[in-house]
Design a protein around this motif. Sequence first.
Motif, mmCIF file in Angstrom:
data_model
loop_
_atom_site.group_PDB
_atom_site.id
_atom_site.type_symbol
_atom_site.label_atom_id
_atom_site.label_comp_id
_atom_site.label_asym_id
_atom_site.label_seq_id
_atom_site.Cartn_x
_atom_site.Cartn_y
_atom_site.Cartn_z
ATOM 1 N N LEU A 1 0.833 -1.204 0.000
ATOM 2 C CA LEU A 1 0.000 0.000 0.000
ATOM 3 C C LEU A 1 0.867 1.254 0.000
ATOM 4 N N SER B 1 -1.664 2.142 -2.628
ATOM 5 C CA SER B 1 -2.706 2.717 -1.769
ATOM 6 C C SER B 1 -3.863 3.292 -2.573
ATOM 7 N N ALA C 1 -5.870 0.463 -4.300
ATOM 8 C CA ALA C 1 -6.736 -0.273 -3.383
ATOM 9 C C ALA C 1 -7.990 0.537 -3.043
ATOM 10 N N VAL C 2 -7.819 1.844 -2.868
ATOM 11 C CA VAL C 2 -8.964 2.714 -2.575
ATOM 12 C C VAL C 2 -9.951 2.714 -3.742
ATOM 13 N N VAL D 1 -12.135 -0.316 -3.649
ATOM 14 C CA VAL D 1 -13.213 -0.193 -2.666
ATOM 15 C C VAL D 1 -14.346 0.654 -3.243
ATOM 16 N N VAL E 1 -12.135 -5.061 0.042
ATOM 17 C CA VAL E 1 -10.679 -5.076 -0.044
ATOM 18 C C VAL E 1 -10.052 -5.155 1.337
ATOM 19 N N GLY F 1 -6.355 -4.936 2.834
ATOM 20 C CA GLY F 1 -5.016 -4.520 2.430
ATOM 21 C C GLY F 1 -3.983 -4.810 3.491
ATOM 22 N N ALA G 1 -2.045 1.737 5.650
ATOM 23 C CA ALA G 1 -3.387 1.223 5.362
ATOM 24 C C ALA G 1 -4.472 2.236 5.692
ATOM 25 N N LEU H 1 -6.938 3.342 2.956
ATOM 26 C CA LEU H 1 -7.822 2.233 2.595
ATOM 27 C C LEU H 1 -8.946 2.082 3.609
ATOM 28 N N THR H 2 -8.616 2.117 4.879
ATOM 29 C CA THR H 2 -9.655 1.959 5.904
ATOM 30 C C THR H 2 -10.605 3.156 5.905
ATOM 31 N N GLY I 1 -12.249 0.043 3.324
ATOM 32 C CA GLY I 1 -11.553 -1.233 3.261
ATOM 33 C C GLY I 1 -11.114 -1.687 4.640
ATOM 34 N N ALA J 1 -7.870 -3.171 7.071
ATOM 35 C CA ALA J 1 -6.433 -3.352 7.246
ATOM 36 C C ALA J 1 -6.167 -4.752 7.784
#
Length: 292
Positions: free
Chosen positions: A9, A14, A17-18, A21, A27, A29, A37, A40-41, A45, A47
């Motif tokens: 990430l 990063s 991955a976003v 989502v 997802v 990650g 992470a 993402l969270t 998403g 972590a």
Amino acid sequence: MTAIAFIGLGIMGSPMAVHLVKAGHAVAGYNRTPAKAEPLTAAGGRAAESIADAVTGAEVVALMVPDSPDVQDVLTGPGGVFEHAAPGTLIIDFSSIRPDVTRELAEEAGRRGLRYLDAPVSGGEAGARNAALSIMVGGDADAFEAARPVFEAVGRTVVHVGPSGSGQTVKAANQLIVAANIEALAEAVVFLRAYGVDLEAALEVLGGGLAGSAVLAQKGANMAGHSFEPGFRIELHHKDLGVVTSAAREAGVVLPLGALVAQLVASANAVGDGALDHSALLRGVERLSGTA
């Protein structure tokens, strides 16, 4: 909705991955630095605490890590992807690594009942953030079609270029072309400044003619402003040009310009510019010209 594990990430991984989502996928990650992470969270998403945690239950496993040894470790190391992925899982390696390593990993994945695609990307941080990456994909055509929703969430130009390793080979060619363009642009900037030309005006008119390129459009301002915040680091381009030169030797082809540019990038990396954007090749031309 597809359950996706995303390993790596960083600057590129990063935002990718976003985007996955935001496209509606679930997802999980994982990154060795947990703080990475957080975007993402924040997007919804999860972590993961380990590779195993991310991979367990995933239908797709995506990787975006720096180099061949990193991919090998993530996939084949203790607690790695191959150990925990269920048969039929689709593995997509977005990293830029050696084509021969990719082919070996794809063969091992096949023996384990896994599907494997090498899918390196071009477009840098801006392309990753804008879901506008160019993705060159090697591997089985059916696996490519299965992965299309993932690719379409993060990229704009997605092309299946051949069997396993082909994506990495095309990416190596991409990095050769980009490095040569950046070096030429850097030399042009130093040349223009030596004659006191209005640099902004010069770059504008050059961009409208045959000299125009994505490199000039995206990197000209960096050089004009001497601003080298990394979108793609010199140390990574140094690694990629090592892939180019070694693969060219294996194929028995001669890349004279590629060899020269590889040495110039190696020099920039050796003197401490590795963490800067690759547009900082300008600094190397300035050093050689005595204007640094």
